[in-house]
Motif scaffolding. Sequence first.
Motif, PDB file in Angstrom:
ATOM      1  N   ALA A 147       0.995  -1.184   0.078  1.00 41.24           N
ATOM      2  CA  ALA A 147      -0.081  -0.010   0.079  1.00 41.24           C
ATOM      3  C   ALA A 147       0.751   1.286   0.007  1.00 41.24           C
ATOM      4  N   VAL A 148       0.247   2.190  -0.324  1.00 43.96           N
ATOM      5  CA  VAL A 148       1.066   3.667  -0.460  1.00 43.96           C
ATOM      6  C   VAL A 148       1.590   3.720   0.888  1.00 43.96           C
ATOM      7  N   GLU A 149       0.914   3.416   2.030  1.00 39.79           N
ATOM      8  CA  GLU A 149       1.200   3.864   3.348  1.00 39.79           C
ATOM      9  C   GLU A 149       2.222   3.092   3.871  1.00 39.79           C
ATOM     10  N   ASP A 150       2.787   1.901   3.203  1.00 37.66           N
ATOM     11  CA  ASP A 150       3.810   1.089   3.643  1.00 37.66           C
ATOM     12  C   ASP A 150       5.266   1.555   3.215  1.00 37.66           C
ATOM     13  N   VAL A 151       4.881   2.614   2.063  1.00 41.82           N
ATOM     14  CA  VAL A 151       6.459   3.086   1.644  1.00 41.82           C
ATOM     15  C   VAL A 151       7.339   3.542   2.615  1.00 41.82           C
ATOM     16  N   ALA A 152       6.939   4.391   3.492  1.00 47.29           N
ATOM     17  CA  ALA A 152       7.612   5.028   4.801  1.00 47.29           C
ATOM     18  C   ALA A 152       8.372   3.924   5.233  1.00 47.29           C
ATOM     19  N   ASP A 153       7.521   2.831   5.736  1.00 43.53           N
ATOM     20  CA  ASP A 153       8.225   1.640   6.579  1.00 43.53           C
ATOM     21  C   ASP A 153       9.479   0.972   5.767  1.00 43.53           C
ATOM     22  N   ILE A 154       9.003   0.674   4.243  1.00 43.81           N
ATOM     23  CA  ILE A 154      10.094   0.082   3.502  1.00 43.81           C
ATOM     24  C   ILE A 154      11.191   1.002   3.574  1.00 43.81           C
ATOM     25  N   ALA A 155      11.142   2.300   3.509  1.00 40.43           N
ATOM     26  CA  ALA A 155      12.241   3.114   3.576  1.00 40.43           C
ATOM     27  C   ALA A 155      13.141   2.998   4.834  1.00 40.43           C
ATOM     28  N   ARG A 156      12.324   2.886   5.807  1.00 46.07           N
ATOM     29  CA  ARG A 156      12.774   2.808   7.204  1.00 46.07           C
ATOM     30  C   ARG A 156      13.518   1.589   7.369  1.00 46.07           C
ATOM     31  N   LEU A 157      13.178   0.514   6.767  1.00 49.47           N
ATOM     32  CA  LEU A 157      13.767  -0.703   7.036  1.00 49.47           C
ATOM     33  C   LEU A 157      14.924  -0.849   6.173  1.00 49.47           C
ATOM     34  N   GLY A 158      15.248   0.247   5.229  1.00 51.35           N
ATOM     35  CA  GLY A 158      16.602   0.332   4.576  1.00 51.35           C
ATOM     36  C   GLY A 158      16.610  -0.159   3.255  1.00 51.35           C
ATOM     37  N   PHE A 159      15.594  -0.188   2.630  1.00 54.02           N
ATOM     38  CA  PHE A 159      15.434  -0.568   1.280  1.00 54.02           C
ATOM     39  C   PHE A 159      15.856   0.473   0.433  1.00 54.02           C
ATOM     40  N   ARG A 160      16.586   0.514  -0.666  1.00 52.16           N
ATOM     41  CA  ARG A 160      17.068   1.654  -1.581  1.00 52.16           C
ATOM     42  C   ARG A 160      16.100   1.909  -2.856  1.00 52.16           C
ATOM     43  N   HIS A 198       9.999   9.278   0.108  1.00 46.29           N
ATOM     44  CA  HIS A 198      10.961   8.784   0.899  1.00 46.29           C
ATOM     45  C   HIS A 198      12.418   8.475   0.403  1.00 46.29           C
ATOM     46  N   GLY A 199      12.682   8.922  -0.650  1.00 49.56           N
ATOM     47  CA  GLY A 199      14.130   8.612  -1.080  1.00 49.56           C
ATOM     48  C   GLY A 199      14.471   7.261  -1.752  1.00 49.56           C
ATOM     49  N   LEU A 200      13.493   6.612  -2.400  1.00 49.27           N
ATOM     50  CA  LEU A 200      13.616   5.478  -2.960  1.00 49.27           C
ATOM     51  C   LEU A 200      13.611   5.486  -4.508  1.00 49.27           C
ATOM     52  N   GLU A 201      14.675   4.771  -4.786  1.00 45.14           N
ATOM     53  CA  GLU A 201      14.572   4.498  -6.564  1.00 45.14           C
ATOM     54  C   GLU A 201      13.572   3.707  -6.716  1.00 45.14           C
ATOM     55  N   TRP A 202      12.633   4.063  -7.938  1.00 43.75           N
ATOM     56  CA  TRP A 202      11.602   3.651  -8.340  1.00 43.75           C
ATOM     57  C   TRP A 202      11.534   3.002  -9.684  1.00 43.75           C
ATOM     58  N   VAL A 203      11.509   1.721  -9.756  1.00 42.89           N
ATOM     59  CA  VAL A 203      11.526   0.854 -11.002  1.00 42.89           C
ATOM     60  C   VAL A 203      10.008   0.282 -11.289  1.00 42.89           C
ATOM     61  N   TYR A 204       9.448   0.952 -12.615  1.00 41.18           N
ATOM     62  CA  TYR A 204       8.131   0.103 -12.915  1.00 41.18           C
ATOM     63  C   TYR A 204       8.448  -0.778 -14.040  1.00 41.18           C
ATOM     64  N   MET A 205       8.266  -2.143 -13.799  1.00 39.79           N
ATOM     65  CA  MET A 205       8.710  -2.977 -14.891  1.00 39.79           C
ATOM     66  C   MET A 205       7.494  -4.036 -14.756  1.00 39.79           C
ATOM     67  N   PRO A 206       6.400  -3.694 -15.121  1.00 42.18           N
ATOM     68  CA  PRO A 206       5.198  -4.426 -15.082  1.00 42.18           C
ATOM     69  C   PRO A 206       5.188  -5.830 -15.966  1.00 42.18           C
ATOM     70  N   VAL A 207       4.914  -6.984 -15.752  1.00 38.72           N
ATOM     71  CA  VAL A 207       4.805  -8.468 -16.252  1.00 38.72           C
ATOM     72  C   VAL A 207       3.616  -8.878 -15.961  1.00 38.72           C
ATOM     73  N   ALA A 208       3.183  -9.593 -17.249  1.00 40.54           N
ATOM     74  CA  ALA A 208       1.805 -10.048 -16.991  1.00 40.54           C
ATOM     75  C   ALA A 208       1.722 -11.268 -16.199  1.00 40.54           C
ATOM     76  N   SER A 209       0.927 -11.549 -15.431  1.00 45.82           N
ATOM     77  CA  SER A 209       1.022 -12.833 -14.506  1.00 45.82           C
ATOM     78  C   SER A 209       0.841 -14.019 -15.253  1.00 45.82           C
ATOM     79  N   GLY A 210       1.747 -14.929 -15.088  1.00 46.30           N
ATOM     80  CA  GLY A 210       1.809 -16.398 -15.843  1.00 46.30           C
ATOM     81  C   GLY A 210       2.266 -16.130 -17.004  1.00 46.30           C
ATOM     82  N   ASN A 211       2.726 -14.928 -17.297  1.00 42.33           N
ATOM     83  CA  ASN A 211       3.366 -14.879 -18.739  1.00 42.33           C
ATOM     84  C   ASN A 211       4.656 -14.124 -18.783  1.00 42.33           C
ATOM     85  N   ILE A 212       5.659 -14.674 -18.180  1.00 39.49           N
ATOM     86  CA  ILE A 212       6.837 -14.031 -17.996  1.00 39.49           C
ATOM     87  C   ILE A 212       7.557 -14.370 -19.206  1.00 39.49           C
ATOM     88  N   SER A 213       8.086 -13.606 -19.930  1.00 37.79           N
ATOM     89  CA  SER A 213       8.758 -14.129 -21.223  1.00 37.79           C
ATOM     90  C   SER A 213      10.309 -13.827 -20.959  1.00 37.79           C
TER      91      SER A 213
END
Length: 142
Positions: free
Chosen positions: A17-30, A57-72
């Motif tokens: 959730a959007v609200e989780d992002v602050a915790d993700i950053a606090r946990l040290g993810f980059r 929250h200073g995180l690098e963002w990567v949007y790499m959408p992949v269709a479920s069950g269809n990883i090429s």
Amino acid sequence: MDIRKIDDNLSVAPQIAVEDVADIARLGFRTLVANRPDHEEPGQPAMADIEAAAAEHGLEWVYMPVASGNISDDDVARFAPMIRDADKPVLAFCRSGTRCTVLWALSSAQEQQPEDILSRARNAGYDLTGLIPRLLEQAGKR
């Protein structure tokens, strides 16, 4: 939030959730990676909202959408260098975390033994035994 560690560089999670992002950053993810397409199911958070929270929250963002069950093979080929070059540690998410784990497994097969990949996935709660033929095919590309 259900974060599952694959290795020192990568953890995976089901939809955040959007609200989780602050915790993700606090946990040290980059870096935060979304492997789930927008609008995959009704009610999921908009990726633009998660991206905005990641930036806040200073995180690098990567949007790499992949269709479920269809990883090429192209998806796998894009995932490997993205993880290699990302600021670590990385948290990747999708609907359940499985898609992210499969992308990691297939992109790691050219460098790691299939048994080690399956073990790491199993330790994180993902059974990838159905992926063995494809892992062996990727390993053959070494």
